[in-house]
Scaffold this motif. Sequence first.
Motif, PDB file in Angstrom:
ATOM      1  N   LEU A  17       0.574  -1.596   0.432  1.00  9.34           N
ATOM      2  CA  LEU A  17       0.015   0.402  -0.077  1.00  9.34           C
ATOM      3  C   LEU A  17       0.963   1.461  -0.150  1.00  9.34           C
ATOM      4  O   LEU A  17       0.609   1.975  -0.290  1.00  9.34           O
ATOM      5  CB  LEU A  17      -0.851   0.565   1.003  1.00  9.34           C
ATOM      6  CG  LEU A  17      -2.347   1.360   1.031  1.00  9.34           C
ATOM      7  CD1 LEU A  17      -3.178   0.854   0.086  1.00  9.34           C
ATOM      8  CD2 LEU A  17      -2.395   1.702   2.577  1.00  9.34           C
ATOM      9  N   MET A  60      -9.988  -4.005  -9.279  1.00  7.13           N
ATOM     10  CA  MET A  60     -10.613  -4.084  -8.346  1.00  7.13           C
ATOM     11  C   MET A  60     -11.675  -5.233  -8.430  1.00  7.13           C
ATOM     12  O   MET A  60     -12.325  -6.327  -7.522  1.00  7.13           O
ATOM     13  CB  MET A  60     -11.030  -2.886  -7.462  1.00  7.13           C
ATOM     14  CG  MET A  60      -9.830  -2.120  -7.311  1.00  7.13           C
ATOM     15  SD  MET A  60     -10.379  -1.253  -5.759  1.00  7.13           S
ATOM     16  CE  MET A  60     -11.150  -2.644  -4.344  1.00  7.13           C
ATOM     17  N   GLU A 114      -5.879  -3.394  -3.381  1.00  6.35           N
ATOM     18  CA  GLU A 114      -6.513  -3.399  -2.380  1.00  6.35           C
ATOM     19  C   GLU A 114      -7.704  -4.739  -2.822  1.00  6.35           C
ATOM     20  O   GLU A 114      -8.638  -5.427  -1.346  1.00  6.35           O
ATOM     21  CB  GLU A 114      -7.559  -1.478  -2.764  1.00  6.35           C
ATOM     22  CG  GLU A 114      -6.978  -0.993  -2.727  1.00  6.35           C
ATOM     23  CD  GLU A 114      -7.910   0.012  -1.895  1.00  6.35           C
ATOM     24  OE1 GLU A 114      -8.337  -0.687  -0.759  1.00  6.35           O
ATOM     25  OE2 GLU A 114      -6.924   0.699  -1.304  1.00  6.35           O
ATOM     26  N   ASN A 118      -8.112  -6.284   0.730  1.00  4.98           N
ATOM     27  CA  ASN A 118      -9.086  -6.154   1.745  1.00  4.98           C
ATOM     28  C   ASN A 118      -9.856  -7.008   2.875  1.00  4.98           C
ATOM     29  O   ASN A 118      -9.604  -7.294   3.666  1.00  4.98           O
ATOM     30  CB  ASN A 118      -9.423  -4.979   1.611  1.00  4.98           C
ATOM     31  CG  ASN A 118      -9.389  -3.889   1.068  1.00  4.98           C
ATOM     32  OD1 ASN A 118      -8.556  -2.750   2.015  1.00  4.98           O
ATOM     33  ND2 ASN A 118      -9.576  -2.506   0.353  1.00  4.98           N
ATOM     34  N   HIS A 137      -4.512   0.721   6.438  1.00  5.35           N
ATOM     35  CA  HIS A 137      -4.760   2.089   5.664  1.00  5.35           C
ATOM     36  C   HIS A 137      -4.085   2.712   5.804  1.00  5.35           C
ATOM     37  O   HIS A 137      -4.669   4.623   5.278  1.00  5.35           O
ATOM     38  CB  HIS A 137      -6.562   2.338   5.074  1.00  5.35           C
ATOM     39  CG  HIS A 137      -7.103   1.404   4.251  1.00  5.35           C
ATOM     40  ND1 HIS A 137      -6.791   1.350   2.510  1.00  5.35           N
ATOM     41  CD2 HIS A 137      -8.090   0.322   3.976  1.00  5.35           C
ATOM     42  CE1 HIS A 137      -7.171   0.759   2.074  1.00  5.35           C
ATOM     43  NE2 HIS A 137      -8.231   0.218   2.582  1.00  5.35           N
ATOM     44  N   SER A 326     -14.628  -5.276  -2.964  1.00  2.00           N
ATOM     45  CA  SER A 326     -13.750  -4.977  -3.599  1.00  2.00           C
ATOM     46  C   SER A 326     -14.839  -3.675  -5.164  1.00  2.00           C
ATOM     47  O   SER A 326     -14.613  -2.944  -5.190  1.00  2.00           O
ATOM     48  CB  SER A 326     -13.277  -5.944  -5.229  1.00  2.00           C
ATOM     49  OG  SER A 326     -12.256  -6.421  -4.502  1.00  2.00           O
ATOM     50  N   GLY A 329     -15.122  -0.298  -3.273  1.00  2.00           N
ATOM     51  CA  GLY A 329     -14.106   0.103  -3.009  1.00  2.00           C
ATOM     52  C   GLY A 329     -14.597   0.623  -4.587  1.00  2.00           C
ATOM     53  O   GLY A 329     -13.132   2.101  -5.030  1.00  2.00           O
TER      54      GLY A 329
END
Length: 410
Positions: A17, A60, A114, A118, A137, A326, A329
Motif C-alpha cells: 500500500l 478491483m 486493494e 482488504n 489504510h 472490491s 472500493g
Amino acid sequence: MKEVNKNQIFLAACISLIVTSMTFAIRAGILNQLGVDFEISNKELGWINSMAFLGFPLAMILGGLLYNTVGAKKLMIVAFICHMLGLLLTIFAGGFWTLIISTFFIGFANGSVEAACNPMIAEMYTNNRTAMLNKFHVWFPGGLVIGALVTKFLTDAGMGWQTLIATMLIPTLIYGYLIFTQKFPESKNMESNTSNNIKALASPLFIFMALCMTLTAVSEFIPQQWIETILGSSGASPMLVLALVTGIMALGRFFAGPIVHKLNPAGVLWMSAIITSVAIYLMSIVDGSMIYVAAALFALGVCYFWPTMIGFVSEYLPKTGALGMSLVGGAGMFATSMWNPVIGSWLDEEKNNALASGLSGALAEIAAGKAVLGIVVFFPIALVVLFGILFFMRNKIEKNRIGHGEDVIA
C-alpha cells in the motif's frame, strides 16, 4: 508445513500500500516534467493520468470476482508484476504511448493490492475487521508523506524523474520477497462461493452502501486537490500542508480501534460526515490561519471514510465476500473519475467569474477553488442524512454482523 505468519503477511500488505500511495505522490509530482521532456500536451497528460483511474477499478472488479478462485497470494503476485512492469516502463519510456501503458499497469497494480489485501485482512482479523482495515489504510497517507519527502529530497539534490520512479522499486521488491516466501491464510471466515456473493449484492443495504461510497470518495478526494492550492496561496508551505493533512489521517486510522468499538462503524461514518461537512464549508469561506483549522478538521473527517466503508461491508454484509469489498472500493474510485471532469468544468466557470470580477492570478484560483468547495459541501451533507438514517437503524442490522471482539496483531 509452514505456518501462516500474520505479522509478515500484514507487513507485506502495508508495504504494497505504501508503493500504491507513492505512485500517486511521485507520479503527480513529475507530470509536468514528463510533459516538457516528451513534448506532451496537457490534454495528453490528462489521458495518461486517467489510465491510473481506469486500471484501479478494473483490477478491483476482476480481483473481486477471482478472489475466491485464485486467492490473495496470486492477486498479490499480479500486483507485484504489474508494479514492476509499470515502474520499469516509466523509467525507460519513449513517449506518449509508453506512458499510457505504464500508467495503466501501475493503476492495475494499485487496484490489485486493494482487491487482495482488504478481504485477506478481514479474513485474518475476523473479530476486528474495521479497526484492522483502518490500521492497514494508515499507509496510504503514510506513503504520500514518504513519496513527497523522497520527491523533495531528490529534486533538491538535482536528480531526474527517472531516479524518483526508481526509488519505488525498493519497497516493491521488499513486498515481492515477502509474498513469495509466506504461506497465506485459507478462506475460512468469509463466504467463498462467488455465485452466493453475486446474489448477496442485491441486498438493499449493499446498494445503499455502494451509493454512499460514491459520495464519500468524492468528499475525500476532490477537496484534497484544492487544500494545498488554497493554503499554499495563503503563504503556507505545501510540504507543511501535506504533513498536516496526511499526518492527522494516518494517526486517526492508526487509533481507529477504540473509536470503532465505542461508536460502531455506522456511528464512525455519521461522525465523519458531520465533521467533513463542517470542514469543507469552512474551507470555502475562511482566510488566514483559520484555513489550517479547516484543513485539520477535513483530515479528521475523511480519514475513516474509505477503510470503514469497506470494513462495514465486510462485517454487516458478509455474504458479499471479497467481491462486495472490491465492488464498493471500485464504485468509490469510479465515481471520483466520473466527477473529476464535471468539477473541473465548475472550476473553469468559477475562474472565469472571478476574472470577470477583477481578480487575477492566484487570487482568481483561490476564489474559484472556494466557490467550488461551496458546491462540493453538498456531497458530505447528503451523507450526514444517509449515515444518520443508518445509525438510527443500527440495532436492526446488528444481528447480521460478523463476530466482534478484540483481535490484534500477535
